[in-house]
Structures are given as C-alpha cells and as structure tokens.
Design a protein around this motif. Structure first.
Motif, mmCIF file in Angstrom:
data_model
loop_
_atom_site.group_PDB
_atom_site.id
_atom_site.type_symbol
_atom_site.label_atom_id
_atom_site.label_comp_id
_atom_site.label_asym_id
_atom_site.label_seq_id
_atom_site.Cartn_x
_atom_site.Cartn_y
_atom_site.Cartn_z
ATOM 1 N N LEU A 193 -3.104 3.812 0.769
ATOM 2 C CA LEU A 193 -1.676 4.021 0.883
ATOM 3 C C LEU A 193 -1.101 3.104 1.950
ATOM 4 C CD1 LEU A 193 -1.827 7.925 1.008
ATOM 5 C CD2 LEU A 193 -1.567 6.490 -1.030
ATOM 6 N N ARG A 194 0.213 2.957 1.962
ATOM 7 C CA ARG A 194 0.896 2.259 3.041
ATOM 8 C C ARG A 194 1.857 3.249 3.686
ATOM 9 N NH1 ARG A 194 3.491 -3.268 1.455
ATOM 10 N NH2 ARG A 194 4.554 -1.916 -0.054
ATOM 11 N N GLN A 195 1.519 3.642 4.918
ATOM 12 C CA GLN A 195 2.367 4.542 5.674
ATOM 13 C C GLN A 195 3.157 3.716 6.684
ATOM 14 O OE1 GLN A 195 2.815 7.745 5.100
ATOM 15 N NE2 GLN A 195 1.332 7.753 3.429
ATOM 16 N N GLY A 196 4.446 3.535 6.417
ATOM 17 C CA GLY A 196 5.210 2.601 7.226
ATOM 18 C C GLY A 196 4.698 1.203 6.969
ATOM 19 N N ARG A 197 4.137 0.584 7.981
ATOM 20 C CA ARG A 197 3.577 -0.768 7.847
ATOM 21 C C ARG A 197 2.060 -0.760 7.849
ATOM 22 N NH1 ARG A 197 6.680 -5.162 8.965
ATOM 23 N NH2 ARG A 197 4.870 -6.212 9.886
ATOM 24 N N THR A 198 1.448 0.418 7.968
ATOM 25 C CA THR A 198 0.005 0.504 8.194
ATOM 26 C C THR A 198 -0.727 1.051 6.977
ATOM 27 O OG1 THR A 198 0.427 0.926 10.539
ATOM 28 C CG2 THR A 198 -1.781 1.409 9.733
ATOM 29 N N VAL A 199 -1.912 0.490 6.692
ATOM 30 C CA VAL A 199 -2.726 1.000 5.588
ATOM 31 C C VAL A 199 -3.344 2.342 5.971
ATOM 32 C CG1 VAL A 199 -3.285 -1.239 4.597
ATOM 33 C CG2 VAL A 199 -4.741 -0.296 6.382
ATOM 34 N N GLN A 200 -3.548 3.186 4.976
ATOM 35 C CA GLN A 200 -4.155 4.492 5.205
ATOM 36 C C GLN A 200 -4.971 4.871 3.993
ATOM 37 O OE1 GLN A 200 -1.580 7.629 6.695
ATOM 38 N NE2 GLN A 200 -2.675 9.157 5.487
ATOM 39 N N ALA A 201 -6.157 5.447 4.228
ATOM 40 C CA ALA A 201 -6.999 5.889 3.122
ATOM 41 C C ALA A 201 -6.437 7.160 2.512
ATOM 42 C CB ALA A 201 -8.422 6.126 3.616
ATOM 43 N N GLN A 202 -6.515 7.259 1.189
ATOM 44 C CA GLN A 202 -6.091 8.481 0.514
ATOM 45 C C GLN A 202 -6.951 9.658 0.958
ATOM 46 O OE1 GLN A 202 -6.834 8.634 -3.738
ATOM 47 N NE2 GLN A 202 -4.778 9.446 -4.112
ATOM 48 N N ASN A 203 -8.223 9.384 1.228
ATOM 49 C CA ASN A 203 -9.144 10.391 1.755
ATOM 50 C C ASN A 203 -8.892 10.544 3.254
ATOM 51 O OD1 ASN A 203 -11.290 11.894 2.713
ATOM 52 N ND2 ASN A 203 -12.848 10.784 1.543
ATOM 53 N N PRO A 204 -8.342 11.672 3.712
ATOM 54 C CA PRO A 204 -7.994 11.812 5.132
ATOM 55 C C PRO A 204 -9.197 11.688 6.056
ATOM 56 C CG PRO A 204 -7.858 13.934 3.991
ATOM 57 C CD PRO A 204 -8.008 12.894 2.939
ATOM 58 N N SER A 218 -1.364 -6.424 -7.443
ATOM 59 C CA SER A 218 -2.176 -5.256 -7.772
ATOM 60 C C SER A 218 -2.131 -4.230 -6.648
ATOM 61 C CB SER A 218 -3.626 -5.683 -8.038
ATOM 62 O OG SER A 218 -3.708 -6.500 -9.175
ATOM 63 N N ALA A 219 -2.136 -4.709 -5.405
ATOM 64 C CA ALA A 219 -2.071 -3.791 -4.269
ATOM 65 C C ALA A 219 -0.714 -3.105 -4.192
ATOM 66 C CB ALA A 219 -2.358 -4.538 -2.972
ATOM 67 N N THR A 278 1.700 3.825 -6.794
ATOM 68 C CA THR A 278 1.152 4.944 -7.558
ATOM 69 C C THR A 278 0.348 5.907 -6.696
ATOM 70 O OG1 THR A 278 -0.750 3.555 -8.168
ATOM 71 C CG2 THR A 278 1.103 3.642 -9.707
ATOM 72 N N GLY A 279 0.329 5.688 -5.391
ATOM 73 C CA GLY A 279 -0.261 6.677 -4.492
ATOM 74 C C GLY A 279 -1.741 6.597 -4.254
ATOM 75 N N GLY A 280 -2.297 5.417 -4.191
ATOM 76 C CA GLY A 280 -3.683 5.324 -3.745
ATOM 77 C C GLY A 280 -4.575 4.546 -4.675
ATOM 78 N N PRO A 281 -5.854 4.408 -4.263
ATOM 79 C CA PRO A 281 -6.550 5.143 -3.196
ATOM 80 C C PRO A 281 -6.292 4.649 -1.757
ATOM 81 C CG PRO A 281 -8.061 3.640 -4.260
ATOM 82 C CD PRO A 281 -6.768 3.553 -5.029
#
Length: 377
Positions: free
Chosen positions: A221-232, A209-210, A216-219
C-alpha cells in the motif's frame, strides 16, 4: 528533395538551438527534419566511443517496439552504420551509396527489421566525435521513395555543425540522462509492480503496475508518501529492509524477501533490492532501493526485471543472461533468442562487465540466486 529552402533550413536550425533550453522540443525538430527529407523517421543517437551500440536521445514518431528492437543491433549489423561512425564528421553516408539495393535486401537486418516495415535505406551524419562519445543524426526512408539524393545529403550536412554546437552548449546527448530515460521506459513496460523509494520508504517512482496495485489495495500500500505492507506484521520489517538495502549494497543479488500479503489474501512477496550508483539512481535520485512485488498473477517477468535493475542491463542483455543462466551453450542460446553468435558474444561481454562475472558458470549461479527467492512464495 529539391534544393533546400533557406527559410525552412533557417527555421529548423533556430528550433535546434531552442532545444538547448527546452529539451522536450527535440521530437518536434526531428519530425520537421523527417518531413523535409520525405523520410519515415529521424533519430539522434549517442554511442560510447568504446562501445558499438547506440542509444537514442530522441526520435520522431515511429513504432516504439520496433525502435527498442533496433537498439539491440550493433554497428556491424546495420548496413552503412559503421561507415558513418568511422567516416568524417559532417559528412552524411547513405546506405545505397555503399552497396547495391539487391545486396542490401539480402542482409539479415533488412529481412528481419527494415523490410517488414516497408523501409528502404538510411542516411546518417556524424556531428560529434570526442574521445568518449559519438553523436549521430539518421534519417530512414520508405520503400516507395526515390533513393537519397545529393541534395538530401547536403541538407543533413548543413544541419550537422548546428547540432554539434547545440550539443556542446546544452549537452544534448548526456549519456546518463539518455540511459535514465531508457531505464524509466523499461520499468513502465514491466508487468510486475516496481516501487522505487528513498531510505525511509518514501515512494519516488512507481510503475504503472505498481500504481494499479496501490489503487486496488495491496499487497503493498501507499500511506501518504510511504510504502506499507498489507500484512501489518510486516510493516516495520519492510521499512527496515528498505533502510538496509539503502545503506548496505552488499545484500546484492540475494536481496531481501518479505511475505507482505494479509491473512486470507493471495500470497505475495516483496523483494527489496539496492540501487547501485548508476543509471537507476541518476534516473530517480534520491531513490536507493527498489521493491519488486511477486504475486501468483504477476511474477513471471520478475527475474528479468530484477536483473535489469540490479545490473542496469538492456532488455536484450537481460534476455541473454536469463538464457545463458539456464546453462545453454552459445549455439543454443543464440538460436533460442534468434540472434547470431557474434551478437551473443557482444552481449555476453557487456553482461560480464556489468555483473562482475567472467564465465558462464558465474551467470548460472547468479540467475539461480535471483530466481530462487522469487519463485518461493
């Protein structure tokens, strides 16, 4: 079975020892045993000497959902199993050697589990019995097969000492690894996205699921190897929450909830939890934090997922905890889950031990603490 073919026996024994170096070979070995026995399926299971539930280390192909359900039964629930557990090592026990078939077919286990699958009986041999563990090899036959014969039993007895030696050499039934495999399987079956990370937010495991969420772009995200919130605005807060969960296990069942969806997107909360020193960390080392993502479309199974991860519960134990946490009395809880009150008591005993609680009121508060932030989006 006719007289055991020595060439077949020697070949299977050789494959058993090969599995010491290649553990992925166990399914193939058990499939060969199943074919030789003309059985439906074969399992190797590990049981704690202080527990009356087993966990499969490996099995030949069979319905995976049915096999998971089988592990919810205790030794007392499965006809013939307890006799094998308390009996002599290297001495197979077959179900119909212990009771008439008419009596077997009246048992709840047969009527609810074995009978609907067209199964007849089982034969189990205990090949390991130490102060802390019991190793069992079991074959289960189909209804259209003759009863298990003395030659069938002899075949299993001949395999037993070789299984024991392989277990001693390669630690085949290492309980941490077995439970780790079950934990991985449980995560993959969750509808909710679950991401396990190290203290810096690097993704070490994401369930299916993850992975779909990332694609599909969020909420989250995975930037490289690191998780990131869609909300900056939550990007730093998410990483700080993960670092806090990794270093401070006292956050416990309350966890840390963060709104992570971007403006204009469906509301979502990332729920960050610590992983205790146990199954989860053994399975995904060096993972130390779990991020559950709750959205309007995938939040329903999340409380059970959180309980499973926090306290390393089996799926059956998580269901019992959720029901007991609603304040139902034992009779109501057992009825709602379709289990006996004795089985319920067994589950509750383990739940109390794993959650550090001692009464139902504690479970009600525990479930409330977890469910409240998950349902507030």
């Amino acid at each position: 079975m006719d007289v055991v073919d020595n060439d077949v026996l020697s070949s299977i024994i050789g494959d058993i020892y090969d599995c010491v170096l290649n553990r992925d070979g166990w399914s193939s070995v058990l499939t060969r045993i199943t074919q030789t026995m003309d059985a439906a399926y074969t399992t190797i299971a590990l049981a704690s000497a202080s527990d009356n539930h087993g966990r499969f280390a490996a099995q030949s192909p069979w319905d995976p959902e049915r096999m998971r359900a089988l592990q919810d039964y205790s030794f007392d629930d499965i006809p013939g199993l307890k006799a094998a557990v308390v009996g002599d090592i290297d001495t197979p026990v077959s179900t119909l050697s212990l009771m008439p078939e008419s009596e077997l077919q009246k048992t709840p286990f047969f009527q609810k589990w074995a009978g609907p699958q067209g199964l007849r009986e089982g034969s189990i041999v205990k090949f390991v019995h130490t102060p802390d563990r019991i190793g069992l090899l079991g074959c289960t036959t189909l209804a259209d097969r003759p009863i298990i014969s003395a030659e069938d039993q002899r075949f299993l007895a001949l395999l037993s000492p070789h299984l024991r030696r392989a277990a001693m050499i390669g630690d085949l039934l290492d309980d941490v690894r077995v439970m780790a495999d079950l934990f991985r399987e449980s995560l993959e079956n969750l509808v909710a996205p679950v991401v396990l990370t190290d203290a810096t937010g690097s993704v070490l495991h994401a369930n299916a699921s993850a992975e779909r969420m990332f694609a599909t772009g969020g909420p989250i995200l995975r930037q490289g190897r690191t998780v990131q919130a869609q909300n900056p605005l939550m990007a730093d807060a998410l990483l700080q929450a993960i670092a806090s969960a990794a270093s401070d296990l006292s956050v416990g069942a309350k966890g840390i909830g963060l709104p992570v969806s971007a403006v204009g997107q469906p509301p979502a909360v990332a729920y960050v939890l610590p992983l205790t020193d146990g199954t989860a960390r053994a399975a995904f080392r060096p993972a130390c934090a779990a991020v559950f993502v709750s959205t309007t479309t995938s939040a329903s199974p999340l409380p059970e997922a959180v309980l499973t991860t926090l306290f390393e519960l089996t799926p059956a134990q998580a269901r019992v905890l959720m029901s007991a946490g609603k304040g139902l009395n034992p009779s109501e809880t057992a009825a709602s889950l379709g289990i006996s009150e004795n089985t319920l008591k067994t589950h509750l005993k383990r739940i109390y031990a794993k959650t550090g609680t001692s009464r139902q009121a504690d479970l009600v508060k525990l479930v409330s603490d977890i469910a409240t932030p998950l349902t507030t989006v």
